[in-house]
Design a protein around this motif. Structure first.
Motif, short mmCIF file in Angstrom:
data_model
loop_
_atom_site.label_atom_id
_atom_site.label_comp_id
_atom_site.label_asym_id
_atom_site.label_seq_id
_atom_site.Cartn_x
_atom_site.Cartn_y
_atom_site.Cartn_z
N LEU A 71 0.82 -1.21 0.00
CA LEU A 71 0.00 0.00 0.00
C LEU A 71 0.86 1.27 0.00
O LEU A 71 0.56 2.24 -0.68
CB LEU A 71 -0.91 -0.01 1.24
N GLY A 72 1.96 1.22 0.76
CA GLY A 72 2.80 2.41 0.89
C GLY A 72 3.91 2.50 -0.14
O GLY A 72 4.54 3.53 -0.28
N HIS A 96 -5.71 -5.66 -0.84
CA HIS A 96 -5.99 -5.04 0.45
C HIS A 96 -7.33 -5.52 1.03
O HIS A 96 -7.42 -5.83 2.21
CB HIS A 96 -5.96 -3.51 0.33
N PHE A 134 -2.93 7.79 2.83
CA PHE A 134 -2.28 6.57 3.32
C PHE A 134 -2.73 6.27 4.75
O PHE A 134 -3.02 5.13 5.11
CB PHE A 134 -0.77 6.69 3.24
N SER A 137 -6.29 4.81 4.50
CA SER A 137 -6.46 3.46 3.96
C SER A 137 -5.69 2.42 4.77
O SER A 137 -6.13 1.28 4.87
CB SER A 137 -6.11 3.40 2.47
N SER A 138 -4.58 2.79 5.37
CA SER A 138 -3.87 1.80 6.18
C SER A 138 -4.63 1.50 7.47
O SER A 138 -4.55 0.39 8.01
CB SER A 138 -2.44 2.25 6.49
N ASN A 326 4.24 6.40 -1.41
CA ASN A 326 2.80 6.47 -1.12
C ASN A 326 2.54 6.70 0.37
O ASN A 326 1.43 7.04 0.75
CB ASN A 326 2.09 5.20 -1.59
N ILE A 327 3.58 6.53 1.19
CA ILE A 327 3.42 6.82 2.62
C ILE A 327 3.67 8.30 2.88
O ILE A 327 2.91 8.96 3.58
CB ILE A 327 4.42 5.98 3.48
#
Ligand code: NAG
Ligand code: NAG
Ligand code: NAG
Ligand code: NAG
Length: 405
Positions: A71-72, A96, A134, A137-138, A326-327
């Motif tokens: 994701l990141g 995810h 981020f 969504s995390s 992306n983080i």
């Protein structure tokens, strides 16, 4: 008249199946499968390190940390994380949501009576900004929270990490680490897991015994005992016992693999593989077994940075190559640590025993499974076919009983 009855029955049946069994998506099954391969490769990697005694990892939780990296990350930083999960071809959004579904299913306290507290945190240096999207969504997918550390103050960084882990496991975990690299992103999983047996051990059937760490080193601890009908296999060729004990509602089970007598686990680890486990599982048969297990808690902390790197996560950990933009919105972060820490409590708790088989022929001449020396164990999920934990108990907590020459 009978038509109305039939209609009612159909209606009831539909309502029951809608509430009782949640069907898992195809993708979740694929990810569960990937986590099983990861279980064995991580275990073997950790077992190589002679300084490691007890081992305890949750492959499904490691999988979710790899999902977090996907994701990141961007480019090969992200794709390597997916490859380790055997999910290179899975679309990001599906990855995810599949991992979210998997972990939500297996850690649900309502349907499984399990105590499994999982806290995930991403730390970063205070100079770095986490992107809002981020963070959102995390949190949504991986229940990950976020925190910053002062790069030039390692001592207080270590202190605050350890305090967070203790707090988030209600005091079960005492130490994550003695040292950290504060200049990068750090993922920490802090967990407390307590199996809830499908049929409890009677709390009065507990006494003081010894656990043989080696032929000359015994630790005093409590053992709990119970006789029942369990899946069991005596592997005479390899001189091992395999026992499977169901957890609540038989949705998962703890599988124990133990040499006949006290010995280092290397011999067993040489043959331990996913395929070998499947072979053993196929050979198990319901058997009367008198089981004695240590009633102890294990507290195990692993740094997974190096093992994951050796399994293919080479870019994220490399300052010059990592792309975790992306983080942070910039290419200014690398993965500096991955800590995976668990308190695992073996205890008597479980649902009521079905006592109708006591005193019947079914429990005559039980086999003995007396776990007073090192063994390997897995918590296997029946529904998703994932591995919730894999580990070995080599040196449980307790006072040294005696040392013989
Ligand atoms: C999952 O989906 C894939 C592709 O859509 C299909 O080939 C496969 O048979 C499905 N597997 C199961 C278990 O439904
Ligand atoms: C176990 O879970 C069931 C529901 O699945 C619940 O009815 C029961 O009260 C739970 N028992 C314990 C001891 O937590
Ligand atoms: C970070 O730690 C250093 C060394 O202890 C200290 O001098 C500095 O004030 C700290 N910075 C912040 C923002 O707290
Ligand atoms: C990550 O970055 C890519 C490329 O800039 C973008 O398409 C994607 O939406 C980003 N993902 C997240 C979760 O922000």
């Amino acid at each position: 008249m009978w038509i109305t009855k039939l209609a009612w029955l159909l209606l009831l049946a539909t309502a029951a199946s809608a509430t009782a069994v949640k069907v898992l998506s195809n993708l979740t099954t694929i990810l569960a499968d990937g986590s099983t391969s990861l279980a064995f490769s991580l275990y073997q990697n950790l077992a190589k390190d002679k300084s490691v005694e007890n081992i305890l990892i949750s492959p499904v939780v490691v999988a979710s940390s790899l999902g977090l990296l996907a994701l990141g990350g961007k480019g090969s930083t992200a794709s390597q994380a997916k490859s380790i999960l055997s999910a290179a071809k899975v679309k990001d959004e599906q990855l995810h949501s599949g991992l979210t579904e998997l972990l939500t299913e297996v850690s649900d306290p309502k349907t499984r009576n399990v105590t499994w507290k999982i806290s995930n945190r991403l730390y970063g240096p205070s100079s770095v900004t986490f992107v809002d999207g981020f963070i959102k969504s995390s949190k949504a997918h991986y229940k990950c929270d976020h925190s910053k550390l002062n790069v030039s103050d390692k001592k207080s960084a270590v202190k605050s990490i350890n305090e967070w882990a203790t707090k988030s496991t209600e005091g079960r975990l005492h130490e994550v680490t003695k040292d950290v690299e504060t200049d990068g992103a750090m993922i920490i999983n802090a967990m407390f897991f307590k199996p809830h047996w499908n049929e409890q051990f009677h709390h009065k059937m507990v006494d003081d015994r010894g656990f043989l760490v080696s032929g000359s080193h015994t630790i005093s601890l409590q053992m709990m005992h119970r006789t029942g009908l369990f899946d069991f296999y005596n592997d005479e060729a390899n001189k091992l016992y395999i026992l499977s004990m169901p957890l609540a509602h038989k949705l998962s089970s703890v599988v124990f693999i133990m040499p006949y007598h006290v010995e280092p686990l290397e011999r067993l680890e040489k043959i331990l593989s996913r395929k070998q486990l499947d072979t053993w599982m196929e050979k198990m048969k319901p058997t009367a077994v008198a089981v004695s297990l240590p009633k102890v808690s294990m507290e195990v902390s692993h740094s997974l940075q190096k093992p994951l790197q050796e399994l293919g996560l080479t870019e994220a950990v490399d300052k010059s190559k990592a792309d975790l933009s992306n983080i942070s919105g910039k290419k200014d972060l690398y993965l500096s640590n991955v800590f995976h820490v668990t308190a695992f409590e073996l205890d008597t708790d479980g649902n009521e025993i079905d006592s109708s088989i006591f005193g019947t022929d079914k429990l005559k001449n039980p086999k003995l499974f007396y776990a007073d020396h090192p063994f390997i164990f897995l918590v296997k999920d029946q529904k998703t076919k994932s591995v919730l934990f894999i580990g070995r108990m080599v040196r449980p907590k307790g006072e040294k009983l005696r040392d013989e020459l």
